[in-house]
Motif scaffolding. Structure first.
Motif, PDB file in Angstrom:
ATOM      1  N   SER A  74     -32.646  56.009 -47.253  1.00 56.29           N
ATOM      2  CA  SER A  74     -34.084  55.793 -47.125  1.00 56.29           C
ATOM      3  C   SER A  74     -34.453  54.324 -46.951  1.00 56.29           C
ATOM      4  CB  SER A  74     -34.801  56.343 -48.352  1.00 56.29           C
ATOM      5  OG  SER A  74     -34.320  55.692 -49.514  1.00 56.29           O
ATOM      6  N   THR A  75     -33.478  53.455 -46.838  1.00 59.57           N
ATOM      7  CA  THR A  75     -33.743  52.028 -46.719  1.00 59.57           C
ATOM      8  C   THR A  75     -34.654  51.723 -45.546  1.00 59.57           C
ATOM      9  OG1 THR A  75     -31.571  51.583 -47.667  1.00 59.57           O
ATOM     10  CG2 THR A  75     -32.668  49.751 -46.572  1.00 59.57           C
ATOM     11  N   GLU A  76     -34.350  52.289 -44.382  1.00 61.52           N
ATOM     12  CA  GLU A  76     -35.171  52.030 -43.194  1.00 61.52           C
ATOM     13  C   GLU A  76     -36.593  52.536 -43.371  1.00 61.52           C
ATOM     14  OE1 GLU A  76     -34.929  50.259 -40.345  1.00 61.52           O
ATOM     15  OE2 GLU A  76     -33.141  49.483 -41.356  1.00 61.52           O
ATOM     16  N   LEU A  77     -36.756  53.697 -43.959  1.00 53.51           N
ATOM     17  CA  LEU A  77     -38.093  54.245 -44.193  1.00 53.51           C
ATOM     18  C   LEU A  77     -38.900  53.345 -45.125  1.00 53.51           C
ATOM     19  CD1 LEU A  77     -37.173  58.004 -44.651  1.00 53.51           C
ATOM     20  CD2 LEU A  77     -38.236  56.955 -42.667  1.00 53.51           C
ATOM     21  N   ILE A  78     -38.247  52.830 -46.133  1.00 56.81           N
ATOM     22  CA  ILE A  78     -38.932  51.925 -47.073  1.00 56.81           C
ATOM     23  C   ILE A  78     -39.335  50.646 -46.355  1.00 56.81           C
ATOM     24  CG2 ILE A  78     -38.634  50.529 -49.156  1.00 56.81           C
ATOM     25  CD1 ILE A  78     -36.819  52.818 -50.209  1.00 56.81           C
TER      26      ILE A  78
END
Length: 84
Positions: A74-78
């Motif tokens: 979820s790093t990119e979404l965050i």
């Protein structure tokens, strides 16, 4: 035994407590003592680690439930969310 005086109690809350006491077949004072005892026990369990056996059982259920599943990073979404 200590006595407690509660001032300025909202009448709606008092009515709800009285109804709860009736449902449990207790006086208002008995119901309030019961509620305070339960609250104190929950706080004590929380601060001393609670019931470790229950925690281990919950962890085991979660491990079985999610075994073999993969989850996206979820790093990119965050990052995208923060840039908004």
């Amino acid at each position: 035994m200590a006595q407690i005086l509660v001032e300025n109690l909202d009448p709606v809350i008092l009515e709800k407590l009285e109804n709860l006491a009736k449902q449990h077949g207790r006086s208002l004072q008995e119901e309030l003592k019961h509620i305070l005892q339960q609250a104190a026990e929950k706080v004590t369990h929380y601060h001393i680690g609670g019931d470790m056996e229950k925690a281990r059982e919950a962890l085991a259920r979660a491990q079985v439930r999610y075994a073999g599943k993969t989850f996206s990073d979820s790093t990119e979404l965050i990052r995208e969310d923060r840039e908004r």
